[in-house]
Enzyme design. Structure first.
Site, mmCIF file in Angstrom:
data_model
loop_
_atom_site.group_PDB
_atom_site.id
_atom_site.type_symbol
_atom_site.label_atom_id
_atom_site.label_comp_id
_atom_site.label_asym_id
_atom_site.label_seq_id
_atom_site.Cartn_x
_atom_site.Cartn_y
_atom_site.Cartn_z
ATOM 1 N N ASP A 1 16.347 158.024 71.738
ATOM 2 C CA ASP A 1 15.540 158.156 70.530
ATOM 3 C C ASP A 1 14.907 159.546 70.548
ATOM 4 O O ASP A 1 13.877 159.757 71.176
ATOM 5 C CB ASP A 1 14.471 157.051 70.496
ATOM 6 C CG ASP A 1 13.523 157.197 69.316
ATOM 7 O OD1 ASP A 1 13.790 158.017 68.424
ATOM 8 O OD2 ASP A 1 12.501 156.470 69.297
ATOM 9 N N HIS B 1 14.515 149.792 65.906
ATOM 10 C CA HIS B 1 15.657 150.699 66.021
ATOM 11 C C HIS B 1 16.943 149.901 66.194
ATOM 12 O O HIS B 1 16.938 148.822 66.808
ATOM 13 C CB HIS B 1 15.527 151.607 67.252
ATOM 14 C CG HIS B 1 14.474 152.650 67.129
ATOM 15 N ND1 HIS B 1 14.745 153.990 66.946
ATOM 16 C CD2 HIS B 1 13.119 152.562 67.184
ATOM 17 C CE1 HIS B 1 13.615 154.667 66.889
ATOM 18 N NE2 HIS B 1 12.617 153.832 67.032
ATOM 19 N N HIS C 1 13.494 160.092 75.367
ATOM 20 C CA HIS C 1 12.736 159.547 74.244
ATOM 21 C C HIS C 1 11.642 160.554 73.934
ATOM 22 O O HIS C 1 10.683 160.691 74.691
ATOM 23 C CB HIS C 1 12.132 158.185 74.603
ATOM 24 C CG HIS C 1 11.293 157.595 73.519
ATOM 25 N ND1 HIS C 1 10.313 156.653 73.751
ATOM 26 C CD2 HIS C 1 11.287 157.820 72.175
ATOM 27 C CE1 HIS C 1 9.736 156.315 72.607
ATOM 28 N NE2 HIS C 1 10.307 157.020 71.634
ATOM 29 N N TYR D 1 -0.851 155.774 78.452
ATOM 30 C CA TYR D 1 0.353 155.197 77.862
ATOM 31 C C TYR D 1 1.565 155.592 78.706
ATOM 32 O O TYR D 1 1.850 156.773 78.876
ATOM 33 C CB TYR D 1 0.535 155.690 76.421
ATOM 34 C CG TYR D 1 1.763 155.120 75.736
ATOM 35 C CD1 TYR D 1 1.685 153.930 75.024
ATOM 36 C CD2 TYR D 1 2.992 155.775 75.810
ATOM 37 C CE1 TYR D 1 2.798 153.404 74.396
ATOM 38 C CE2 TYR D 1 4.113 155.245 75.191
ATOM 39 C CZ TYR D 1 4.009 154.066 74.492
ATOM 40 O OH TYR D 1 5.116 153.538 73.879
ATOM 41 N N ASP E 1 17.890 158.161 66.407
ATOM 42 C CA ASP E 1 18.575 157.987 67.691
ATOM 43 C C ASP E 1 19.906 158.742 67.669
ATOM 44 O O ASP E 1 20.687 158.619 66.714
ATOM 45 C CB ASP E 1 18.821 156.509 67.959
ATOM 46 C CG ASP E 1 17.527 155.713 67.888
ATOM 47 O OD1 ASP E 1 16.952 155.440 68.948
ATOM 48 O OD2 ASP E 1 17.076 155.390 66.758
ATOM 49 N N GLU F 1 5.797 154.733 79.819
ATOM 50 C CA GLU F 1 7.084 154.106 79.529
ATOM 51 C C GLU F 1 8.042 154.374 80.683
ATOM 52 O O GLU F 1 7.824 155.278 81.491
ATOM 53 C CB GLU F 1 7.705 154.669 78.250
ATOM 54 C CG GLU F 1 6.974 154.363 76.973
ATOM 55 C CD GLU F 1 7.693 154.952 75.761
ATOM 56 O OE1 GLU F 1 8.873 155.355 75.893
ATOM 57 O OE2 GLU F 1 7.078 155.009 74.680
ATOM 58 N N GLU G 1 11.548 152.750 76.025
ATOM 59 C CA GLU G 1 10.283 152.094 75.707
ATOM 60 C C GLU G 1 10.081 150.822 76.517
ATOM 61 O O GLU G 1 9.637 149.801 75.994
ATOM 62 C CB GLU G 1 10.140 151.816 74.206
ATOM 63 C CG GLU G 1 9.332 152.871 73.504
ATOM 64 C CD GLU G 1 8.802 152.456 72.133
ATOM 65 O OE1 GLU G 1 8.227 151.355 72.001
ATOM 66 O OE2 GLU G 1 8.949 153.257 71.205
#
Length: 296
Positions: A192, A277, A158, A98, A237, A100, A60
């Site tokens: 994750d 997390h 992720h 979006y 995770d 990451e 992230e």
């Protein structure tokens, strides 16, 4: 004299096991960007967390300018002056606006990057040709001279909560491709995966090949809690390993979430400023011969 010498060697090996085991971590740092990088309190806690790890997969990372990660690693090198850290990052990943990144931060004195691979694959024809992963896995092959296993592959992932089961199952295909590509079975899948609570079902688990194939060992179990909030108890995770050699080098009992809230005596509010997390981690056994020859 022989007995005394043997006792000394055994003692040194025990010390090496404590001091020189290789700690691998995975941490979703929840929207890490310039805002967190400029927060001294948050960065101070991150330094304490990351300096525990020889290798950490950060997830992230949301920073289009690339400044936040540079600042993080620069600060880490200042914080932990006994080690030198480098990092390797993926491209910015995401289907729409979006985006990451995955970033592996590692200690130069114990690990070297051999190869890296940004996975990308479309679904078979007849399934609308849409991508399986919201953020494709970022895969690194490391050389690790200080551990019993010298060559290991990390598949960082992720998943998207809505398609977590589908993406976890597809990681089986990713493993097979890596096996063909690099001819190694010693693979660790980590990150994750949203592999718990409302994102998974009993029926859905049965269709996940990573879960049904006993050759894949899930080191972070369903009973673990990788979430910061007290009202949740979910093992989102995970760390999963495949390959006899890497499985045999896991330090027993070392795979667990790291509860930094409790360790650093933080309130829930303070901890949530860092992430929602907890990191997950595992230790690999050291190569005593190498360490005795080069370190002790």
């Amino acid at each position: 004299m022989r007995t005394a010498g043997l006792v000394l060697v055994v003692g040194l090996c025990v010390a090496a096991n404590v001091v020189f085991s290789l700690k691998i971590c995975a941490f979703n740092v929840q929207s890490f960007g310039e805002s967190k990088a400029n927060n001294k309190k948050v960065m101070g806690i991150l330094m304490k967390i990351l300096s525990r790890c020889d290798l950490c997969l950060i997830q992230e990372v949301r920073d289009s300018k690339g400044r936040a990660m540079q600042a993080l690693v620069k600060e880490l090198n200042r914080f932990d002056i006994s080690n030198s850290y480098s990092y390797v990052e993926s491209e910015r990943l995401g289907r729409k606006s979006y985006k990451e990144q995955y970033v592996y931060i590692y200690r130069n004195n114990v690990l070297k990057v051999k190869e890296q691979y940004q996975y990308s694959k479309l679904e078979p024809e007849g399934t609308n040709d849409t991508e399986v992963f919201s953020r494709e896995p970022f895969i690194i092959r490391f050389h690790s001279p200080t551990t019993l296993i010298k060559d290991l592959v990390l598949i960082g992932q992720h998943t998207s909560p809505k398609t977590a089961l589908k993406e976890m199952d597809e990681l089986y295909i990713v493993f097979r491709e890596i096996y063909r590509k690099w001819k190694t079975e010693n693979v660790m899948i980590l990150g994750d995966l949203n592999a718990a609570c409302s994102y998974v079902t009993i029926k859905g688990w049965r269709a996940v090949r990573l879960r049904s194939d006993p050759k894949f060992v899930w080191l972070i179990g369903d009973e673990h809690d990788t979430t910061v909030r007290e009202k949740t108890h979910c093992a989102y995770d995970r760390i999963i390993v495949r390959g006899r050699e890497i499985i045999s080098t896991i330090v027993p009992g070392s795979a667990q979430p790291f509860n930094f809230k409790e360790t650093f005596h933080l309130s829930e509010e303070e901890a949530l400023e860092v992430s929602d997390h907890f990191p997950v981690e595992v230790d690999l056994k050291p190569n005593h011969r190498y360490l005795l020859r080069n370190e002790l």
